[in-house]
Write a protein that holds these residues in place. Sequence first.
Motif, short mmCIF file in Angstrom:
data_model
loop_
_atom_site.label_atom_id
_atom_site.label_comp_id
_atom_site.label_asym_id
_atom_site.label_seq_id
_atom_site.Cartn_x
_atom_site.Cartn_y
_atom_site.Cartn_z
N ILE A 14 17.38 -61.97 19.80
CA ILE A 14 17.42 -60.55 20.15
C ILE A 14 17.71 -59.77 18.88
O ILE A 14 18.56 -60.17 18.08
N GLN A 15 16.99 -58.68 18.69
CA GLN A 15 17.19 -57.83 17.52
C GLN A 15 17.46 -56.40 17.98
O GLN A 15 16.71 -55.85 18.80
N THR A 16 18.52 -55.79 17.47
CA THR A 16 18.76 -54.37 17.76
C THR A 16 18.18 -53.53 16.63
O THR A 16 18.26 -53.90 15.46
N ILE A 17 17.58 -52.41 17.00
CA ILE A 17 17.00 -51.48 16.02
C ILE A 17 17.43 -50.06 16.37
O ILE A 17 17.74 -49.76 17.52
N GLY A 18 17.47 -49.19 15.37
CA GLY A 18 17.92 -47.83 15.61
C GLY A 18 17.58 -46.95 14.43
O GLY A 18 16.47 -46.99 13.91
#
Length: 450
Positions: free
Chosen positions: A268-272
Amino acid sequence: MPSAVLHRDTRSIPKKAVGGKGIYLTLEDGTRFLDSTGGAAVSCLGHGNEKINQMIKDQIDQLSYCHSAFFGTQVSEDLARLLTESTGGKLSKLFVVSSGSEAVEAALKLARQYFLELPTPEPQRTRFIARLPSYHGTTLGALGAGGHVLRRQPFEPLLAQNTSHVSPCYAYRGKKEGESDADYVTRLAAELDAEFQRVGSDSVCAFIAEPVVGAALGCVPAVPGYFAAIKAVCEKYGALLILDEIMSGMGRCGTLHAWEQENVVPDIQTIGKGLGGGYAPVSGILIGDSIVQTMDKGTGVFRHGQTYQGHPISCAAALAVQKTIQEDSLLENVQTMGSYLESQLRRQFEDHPYVGDIRGKGLFWGMEFVKDKTTKEPFDPQTRLSFLIQEKGLQPEYAVSLYGCPGTVDGIRGDHVVLAPPYIVSKDEIDIIVEVTARVLADVLAELEL
C-alpha cells in the motif's frame, strides 16, 4: 478587528497572501515572497498555472460533487488509470480522499481488513510497526502510527497502543563509526525482526515508513538496500509494507514514486501533497493487486468511506497536475535542478560550523543544525533555532520560505530546515534560495550571539 480564524498561533495573525504566480506569492503588503518550500512540499508546480486552473474550472462547469456511494465520475477513473499504470499495474487500484492524514487512516484500516478477507482469516493481526521519530499525520490513528514525541505528547492518553517503533534509517546519527551501509542495513533489519518476534510475529498487520523522511527528520533518505531488507522481514512474517509517500512522492524525489529508485514495491502506498500540487485538497492510497484480488474474492467491500471520497474537483486538480508533470517533462527538471540545488547547498554550507548534515533527493533537501560538528550535539530546544530561522525568512527583507522543524534527534532535541522548491524552479531561482538562506542563517546566529 480581531480575527475569527483559529490560526496556528492564537496570538499571531499571519500576513495574508493575495496572489501567486510561478514560485512566488504576493502578500497583502506587496511583498513578493519566494515559496522555496512549496508550503509544506505541496505546491510542486508553483502557483497560478492557467492550464491547471482551466481544467478545474471545466470540471466545476460539468459537475462539482456526487456521492461515491451512488455514482462514479470519469475524472476519477482517468486519474486512477494514470496512476495505476505509472506503477506498471503492480498497484492496481486508487482510493482518493482529501488529506495525508486521511490517506494514512485508510491505509491502516485497509491493512487490517485485508487479513480478515483472506481465505483463512487472521483476526489476531491488530498491530503495526513504525519508526522513530516518524510523522504520518495528525488524526488519532495516523498520530498513533507516528513516532514524533512533540506531536504525540498532548494526545498520548487518546492514542491506540497497538503501534510500536524501531530505529529509523538515519545514517548521520545511526551508523556506527566504521560501519558499512550493508552492515547498518543488516543491523536495522535484525532490529525489525526482533520487534516482530517481541510483539508476536503473527500479530502485525504492517510496517509503515517514509522512503525519504520529511518533516520529522528533514529529508533523510535510506541507505541503499534498506527497503529491500525491510520488505524481506515483512514477507518473512506475512505482514504488509506500507510506504508513506505523502511528502516524498509524486515526483518530489526525481521519480514519480520514490520507491522506484529502490525497486521495492509496497503493498500500500499513500500519496498526497504533490498529487494535486495544492490546487485542491487531495490525497490517496495506491493498493497492491494481491490485496485487491483478496478483497474481491472476499466481501468486495472496503468498510471505510468518506463524504468527499473521490471528489470530482480534487480528482480534476490531481489529473491536471499529473498530466502537466508528464507533458512538460518536469521529472527531468527535478533531477537536473535537484543536482544543482545539492551542489549549491554543499558549496555554501558544507563547511559551516553549525550545519551538521545536508541530505535529500531530487528537489527535497534538508539541513540539520548542530552546536558542535564533532560531537553532533544539537542546540538546546529552548533556543528554538529552526523556528527562528523560519520566522526570519518570513520577514520582508528576506521573503523566503524555510520550513523549520524541531525534534530532529529524538522528537524533542534537534533542528533542521527543509527546502522543497516547485518542479518548475530554475538555476537562477535556486541561486536566490541558497543565497537568502545563507543570509537568514547568518543573521539568526548573529542575534543568538553564536
